[in-house]
Scaffold this motif. Structure first.
Motif, PDB file in Angstrom:
ATOM      1  N   ASP A  71     -21.531  31.355   1.934  1.00 19.83           N
ATOM      2  CA  ASP A  71     -21.641  32.585   3.116  1.00 19.83           C
ATOM      3  C   ASP A  71     -21.899  32.126   4.354  1.00 19.83           C
ATOM      4  OD1 ASP A  71     -22.140  35.007   3.756  1.00 19.83           O
ATOM      5  OD2 ASP A  71     -24.225  35.046   3.345  1.00 19.83           O
ATOM      6  N   ASP A 107     -13.702  28.174   4.873  1.00 24.57           N
ATOM      7  CA  ASP A 107     -13.194  29.114   4.132  1.00 24.57           C
ATOM      8  C   ASP A 107     -12.204  28.400   3.144  1.00 24.57           C
ATOM      9  OD1 ASP A 107     -12.412  31.860   3.398  1.00 24.57           O
ATOM     10  OD2 ASP A 107     -10.719  31.767   4.758  1.00 24.57           O
ATOM     11  N   ALA A 165     -24.187  31.285  -1.994  1.00 26.37           N
ATOM     12  CA  ALA A 165     -22.530  31.288  -2.393  1.00 26.37           C
ATOM     13  C   ALA A 165     -22.169  32.007  -3.417  1.00 26.37           C
ATOM     14  CB  ALA A 165     -22.286  29.793  -2.740  1.00 26.37           C
ATOM     15  N   ILE A 172     -15.338  35.275   2.104  1.00 27.25           N
ATOM     16  CA  ILE A 172     -16.424  35.691   1.930  1.00 27.25           C
ATOM     17  C   ILE A 172     -16.805  37.185   2.351  1.00 27.25           C
ATOM     18  CG2 ILE A 172     -17.597  34.490   4.017  1.00 27.25           C
ATOM     19  CD1 ILE A 172     -19.323  34.760   0.733  1.00 27.25           C
ATOM     20  N   GLN A 177     -18.269  39.855  -0.064  1.00 27.35           N
ATOM     21  CA  GLN A 177     -19.351  40.779   0.279  1.00 27.35           C
ATOM     22  C   GLN A 177     -19.144  42.022   0.296  1.00 27.35           C
ATOM     23  OE1 GLN A 177     -22.461  39.422   0.311  1.00 27.35           O
ATOM     24  NE2 GLN A 177     -22.556  37.768   1.784  1.00 27.35           N
TER      25      GLN A 177
END
Length: 806
Positions: free
Chosen positions: A8, A15, A47, A95, A99
């Motif tokens: 995160d 990335d 994560a 991420i 999310q």
């Protein structure tokens, strides 16, 4: 066991997946998509597990994960794989996509607790590890530390315990408290014999437990407390003496719990509907990932085709996703879906609370809901075995996420359809030019519904030239023609919809002496007057200020409001038609939970004569008694500096016109405009989408705009204007040197009408190109450089196929 995780930290440098060792005691809890805590550098971060492997290519010593944060995965393997594809296509970090796919509740800090659902089974299985103390709720750490992971997993899988996520300052699970018998009738008899003779209420309770013990089995606590002879003190005594025990049960929050839906049944399809249904159903049966454009005039019965196709998919054990563009449309569409299917429906949209959305998500994961109805983010619903995806009103810009991650629901739907080998339906009366052009060249399959149900005629559309009316009558809002038509409908006990694509009371306040316009101090736009709150508001940053009584520039008292908004129109309606009841729908009147549904339900039940609103009332709504639609000012968006301005105006006018005459009454539409000879207005009058499509395509071709060219915008923002200005020119030079300018057209730098928004200055450049791959690498390079810019307070955003330029 080794897991690959995405941490995160939204930066280019990290990335990518990182390998971590899973301690043996945690292996049973690990699934794809689950959230874990891992050591990363000197800190602990969240994560998401994206892969489980047996070996790692990392040559150093792997660190172990610290803990498992979830006890069930909210992201299946399909969505985890999808996140990688989207991230690469829209220039964002993986991420951010992961999310965005999670329920909102899992994007905030929370604590975990376990609820004991089956106490006997729990005590039997944990006797070797826990002392039996009758506890009903355990903090997660208290069980994780003493129970083996395999046992914990078994308890969860067998529904012996359930997880509760408690958000800080927010209740996340709904519970009902019951009381239950804790002894036999003979035991209660013994208790009564030992009881003090003065304890009359306790004796009354024990006597009732002896005679009517079964009535106290899982009795709601509130029912107990409502008994005329009982109270909370007596209940506490009964629990303390172990005559009764408390049982807390977790229940789903059902956003539809208080609504009753009359069952509806399949309608006989017209020939055109049947042809569309048969074609799409054949693709579903053959497991073909075909994208269909269902182009049907307003009132042609597209929804009935959707419902019957979803019914067939459900009969075959498949699930379906049904997207709508606006929250305002959700109540009516949910009603249609719920009345047809009754059970197994999940609703997902932003008007639900965080906890309600979380509960709906869990129902989907457990397979308790197989049809999902909702707005844009519903496309990420973790359904299994999807048989159909429907995107209604596909032309709407709300299907594109405006901020990071800037995904388009249509693109996600097509990816998921290929994964599940199922069809996608893009439905609209006025498809976007991009969608229709893809159908023209065969990328999508075009299906048409050219007629309304039961051969009902499309409403007649009349244009009123307001330039010949302004100043000649008492008001500049309603033309005499529209006033007469409204009065006629009121006399006939019919209903009217009035569209004004603005909210507030007036557009701005202007000093008649010096010409000063009241501006937002944080944005480069004027403040809007809201009469009901007696405030000036900024519709960009929500800045508020009191209404001034004199000009802040020259101190003159000759300061007045100009322009019109929905509040002003509502006030004028009350003056012109005092007998009429009006419902106003805009952002201000629909902020409260359930307000969309409340207002639309009231109108559908005939509790109002006139529905006045912004564009949220323009599409998808179906009211039989609406026979007149009036557009107060059709030119609101026609001349905006956006190449889609004319397309959006045509779509909005056509959609709102389609709200009239959908029942047994003939409909009529009055469009007030200052540009009656504009080609868009003339084609709206004729309701001729085909001619509009080819006219607009010629204009797009000449100007090198989509669908002939791809477009990407790069926007730089900073609190310091010189920083933003300098950075945007640096980006232009970087791109100019890296690419062939004959293959990439660079427009700008420029700023929109509002260069300053919420204390940030904005500049942008527009890239137009035909070959995606040609510019892709340079945009990825720019993305990787943004971290250094952020540290200096400069933010760079990349938006592929932006929907707005102002």
């Amino acid at each position: 066991m080794i897991v690959k995780v995405i941490v995160d930290i939204p930066t280019q440098q990290v990335d990518r997946p990182f390998d971590y060792l899973v301690p043996s005691e945690l292996e049973a809890m690990i699934e794809i998509g689950i959230r874990v805590q891992v050591p990363f550098g000197v800190r602990q971060v969240m994560a998401i597990v994206v892969e489980i492997v047996e070996e790692s290519d990392y040559e150093g010593k792997l660190k172990p994960i610290s803990k498992v944060l979830d006890y069930m995965s909210f992201l299946n393997e399909e969505l985890v794989a999808l996140s990688a594809t989207i991230a690469s296509e829209i220039f964002t970090f993986r991420i951010n996509i992961l999310q965005a796919m999670l329920p909102s509740m899992l994007r905030v800090k929370y604590e975990n607790y376990f609820h004991i659902e089956k106490p006997t089974a729990f005590l039997d299985l944990t006797a070797d590890y826990l002392d039996a103390d009758g506890t009903e709720v355990y903090a997660s750490e208290s069980l994780v530390e003493v129970l083996p992971a395999k046992l914990l997993k078994k308890l969860l899988n067998d529904d012996i315990i359930k997880v509760e996520y408690r958000v800080k300052d927010q209740v996340t699970t709904k519970t009902i408290t019951y009381i239950d018998v804790n002894q036999t009738a003979d035991d209660y008899m013994n208790e009564l014999e030992r009881l003090n003779k003065n304890s009359k209420k306790q004796a009354l309770l024990l006597q009732d437990l002896i005679e009517n013990r079964d009535q106290y089995i899982m009795m709601k606590q509130n029912d107990f407390l409502n008994h005329p002879d009982y109270n909370r003190r007596l209940l506490n005594i009964a629990i303390e003496n172990q005559w009764l025990k408390k049982v807390v049960k977790e229940v789903y929050r059902d956003p539809l719990a208080n609504q009753h839906f009359e069952p509806s049944y399949e309608q006989t399809l017209t020939n055109d509907q049947m042809q569309a249904f048969t074609t799409i159903e054949a693709a579903r049966q053959a497991k073909k990932a075909t994208t269909f454009l269902l182009e049907g005039v307003t009132g042609s019965g597209k929804t009935e085709v959707y419902l019957q196709l979803m019914q067939r998919a459900r009969q075959d054990g498949q699930s379906a996703i049904f997207l709508v563009p606006e929250i305002a449309l959700t109540p009516q569409m949910v009603e249609r879906v719920k009345s047809r299917f009754q059970t197994g429906i999940a609703v997902l949209h932003s008007a639900l609370s965080v906890s309600e959305r979380y509960d709906e998500w869990r129902r989907i994961i457990k397979g308790e809901a197989t049809i999902v109805v909702g707005a844009r983010s519903s496309i990420f619903a973790p359904l299994k075995n999807i048989g159909l995806i429907v995107i209604d009103e596909e032309h709407e810009s709300t299907y594109k996420q405006a901020d990071n991650p800037r995904y388009h629901a249509r693109d996600v739907a097509i990816w998921r359809s290929e994964y599940h080998h199922c069809p996608v339906i893009l439905g609209s009366a006025t498809p976007s030019l991009e969608t229709r052009s893809r159908a023209e060249v065969g990328r999508y399959q075009l299906l048409r519904l050219p007629k309304r149900i039961n051969e009902r005629a499309l409403p007649q559309v009349d244009l009123v030239d307001m330039s010949k009316i302004v100043g000649r009558f008492n008001n500049d809002i309603f033309s005499p023609s529209l006033i007469d038509k409204i009065q006629h409908r009121l006399d006939a006990k019919e209903q009217i919809i009035l569209l004004l694509n603005k909210r507030g009371y007036a557009s701005y306040m202007l000093c008649r002496d010096c010409g000063h316009v009241l501006q937002c101090p944080r944005c480069d736009i004027s403040l809007t007057y809201h009469k009901s709150q007696e405030q000036m508001k900024c519709h960009y940053c929500d800045y508020h200020s009191p209404v001034p009584h004199h000009c802040p520039n020259c101190h003159s008292h000759n300061i007045r409001t100009y322009g019109i908004g929905t509040q002003k129109v509502a006030e004028t309606i009350e003056e012109l038609f005092p007998q009429a009841k009006t419902i106003r729908m805009d952002i201000d009147t629909t902020r409260g939970k359930g307000q969309h549904e409340k207002l639309l339900t009231a109108f559908s039940h005939g509790q109002a004569d006139i529905l006045l609103g912004t564009q949220m009332i323009a599409k998808g709504l179906d009211f039989e008694k609406v026979t007149l639609v009036g557009v107060i000012n059709a030119d609101t968006a026609l001349h905006l500096p956006d190449f889609r301005a004319s397309e959006r105006t045509f779509q909005l006018m056509t959609q709102v016109a389609g709200r009239a005459g959908r029942g047994r009454y003939q409909g009529e539409v009055i469009v007030q405009t200052y540009n009656p000879d504009h080609y868009v207005m003339q084609l709206v009058k004729q309701q001729d989408y085909e001619r509009y499509f080819y006219t607009e395509m010629q204009r797009r071709h000449m100007a090198n705009y989509p669908p002939y060219f791809y477009i990407t915008s790069l926007t730089v923002s900073s609190k310091f204007q010189n920083q933003a200005h300098k950075k945007i020119y640096e980006l232009k030079s970087q791109i100019f040197e890296a690419v062939n300018t004959q293959q990439v057209i660079i427009l700008g730098p420029s700023n929109g009408p509002a260069i300053k928004k919420n204390n940030y200055y904005y500049y942008q450049i527009i890239l137009k190109y035909k070959n995606k791959d040609f510019i892709q690498q340079e945009l990825k390079t720019i993305l990787s450089q943004t971290q250094a810019d952020i540290r200096q307070g400069i933010f760079v955003s990349i938006d592929h196929e932006p929907q707005f330029f102002i």
